[in-house]
Design a protein around this motif. Structure first.
Motif, PDB file in Angstrom:
ATOM      1  N   GLN A  13      93.928  81.017  63.776  1.00 54.63           N
ATOM      2  CA  GLN A  13      93.501  81.172  62.385  1.00 54.63           C
ATOM      3  C   GLN A  13      93.716  82.600  61.901  1.00 54.63           C
ATOM      4  O   GLN A  13      94.140  82.815  60.764  1.00 54.63           O
ATOM      5  N   ALA A  14      93.426  83.579  62.745  1.00 61.02           N
ATOM      6  CA  ALA A  14      93.634  84.983  62.372  1.00 61.02           C
ATOM      7  C   ALA A  14      95.110  85.251  62.138  1.00 61.02           C
ATOM      8  O   ALA A  14      95.480  85.940  61.178  1.00 61.02           O
ATOM      9  N   ALA A  15      95.967  84.707  63.003  1.00 62.63           N
ATOM     10  CA  ALA A  15      97.416  84.900  62.859  1.00 62.63           C
ATOM     11  C   ALA A  15      97.904  84.299  61.556  1.00 62.63           C
ATOM     12  O   ALA A  15      98.696  84.919  60.829  1.00 62.63           O
ATOM     13  N   LYS A  17      96.176  83.669  58.759  1.00 59.70           N
ATOM     14  CA  LYS A  17      95.656  84.378  57.582  1.00 59.70           C
ATOM     15  C   LYS A  17      96.252  85.770  57.434  1.00 59.70           C
ATOM     16  O   LYS A  17      96.449  86.249  56.328  1.00 59.70           O
ATOM     17  N   ALA A  18      96.540  86.443  58.552  1.00 57.85           N
ATOM     18  CA  ALA A  18      97.073  87.802  58.488  1.00 57.85           C
ATOM     19  C   ALA A  18      98.593  87.820  58.419  1.00 57.85           C
ATOM     20  O   ALA A  18      99.182  88.860  58.143  1.00 57.85           O
ATOM     21  N   GLY A  19      99.215  86.679  58.705  1.00 57.48           N
ATOM     22  CA  GLY A  19     100.670  86.627  58.670  1.00 57.48           C
ATOM     23  C   GLY A  19     101.322  87.413  59.794  1.00 57.48           C
ATOM     24  O   GLY A  19     102.360  88.028  59.616  1.00 57.48           O
ATOM     25  N   ILE A  20     100.684  87.398  60.967  1.00 61.54           N
ATOM     26  CA  ILE A  20     101.232  88.098  62.123  1.00 61.54           C
ATOM     27  C   ILE A  20     101.509  87.077  63.221  1.00 61.54           C
ATOM     28  O   ILE A  20     100.987  85.961  63.192  1.00 61.54           O
ATOM     29  N   ARG A  22     101.292  84.872  66.515  1.00 57.65           N
ATOM     30  CA  ARG A  22     100.119  84.349  67.214  1.00 57.65           C
ATOM     31  C   ARG A  22      99.780  85.186  68.449  1.00 57.65           C
ATOM     32  O   ARG A  22      98.604  85.416  68.730  1.00 57.65           O
ATOM     33  N   ASP A  24     100.241  88.380  68.922  1.00 59.39           N
ATOM     34  CA  ASP A  24      99.595  89.634  68.505  1.00 59.39           C
ATOM     35  C   ASP A  24      98.133  89.392  68.137  1.00 59.39           C
ATOM     36  O   ASP A  24      97.251  90.168  68.513  1.00 59.39           O
ATOM     37  N   ALA A  25      97.884  88.320  67.395  1.00 58.45           N
ATOM     38  CA  ALA A  25      96.506  87.997  67.001  1.00 58.45           C
ATOM     39  C   ALA A  25      95.656  87.691  68.225  1.00 58.45           C
ATOM     40  O   ALA A  25      94.504  88.128  68.316  1.00 58.45           O
ATOM     41  N   CYS A  29      92.330  89.701  69.354  1.00 57.72           N
ATOM     42  CA  CYS A  29      91.064  88.990  69.594  1.00 57.72           C
ATOM     43  C   CYS A  29      90.549  89.276  71.001  1.00 57.72           C
ATOM     44  O   CYS A  29      89.356  89.557  71.186  1.00 57.72           O
TER      45      CYS A  29
END
Length: 104
Positions: A13-15, A17-20, A22, A24-25, A29
């Motif tokens: 979900q972070a990846a 929303k941030a457009g980075i 997976r 890296d996210a 985390c």
């Protein structure tokens, strides 16, 4: 509502929303959880604005009881982590627990 949110799901979900990527996210985390764990193991409190505070508490020795058999046993003193929800989180949870009175 019985769904468990996993570390992998948070990373995905972070990846998104941030457009980075997976990976890296997931690494971010993982590092964040490592830092939180390290702080708690050192006895520090961790404050996450808008979410709550994680605090280490000492629990005294006490007598416990097996609910099936009723047998008493000694619970040794130990340290545990408690979450104190922020006002924002508490308010959101209360809104979920209290049905809207305008709906029938």
């Amino acid at each position: 509502m019985d769904k468990t949110v996993t570390r992998a799901a948070l990373g995905e979900q972070a990846a998104a929303k941030a457009g980075i990527p997976r990976a890296d996210a997931a690494e971010i985390c993982q590092r964040m959880f490592d830092l939180v764990g390290e702080a708690l193991m050192e006895g520090e409190s961790v404050k996450l604005t808008g979410f709550g505070s994680l605090q280490v508490r000492s629990r005294a020795e006490r007598v416990g009881r097996n609910p099936r058999t009723g047998e008493e046993h000694r619970i040794t003193p130990h340290r545990t982590v408690v979450l104190i929800p922020s006002a924002k989180l508490r308010k959101g949870l209360e809104a979920l627990a209290t049905p809207d009175k305008t709906q029938k």
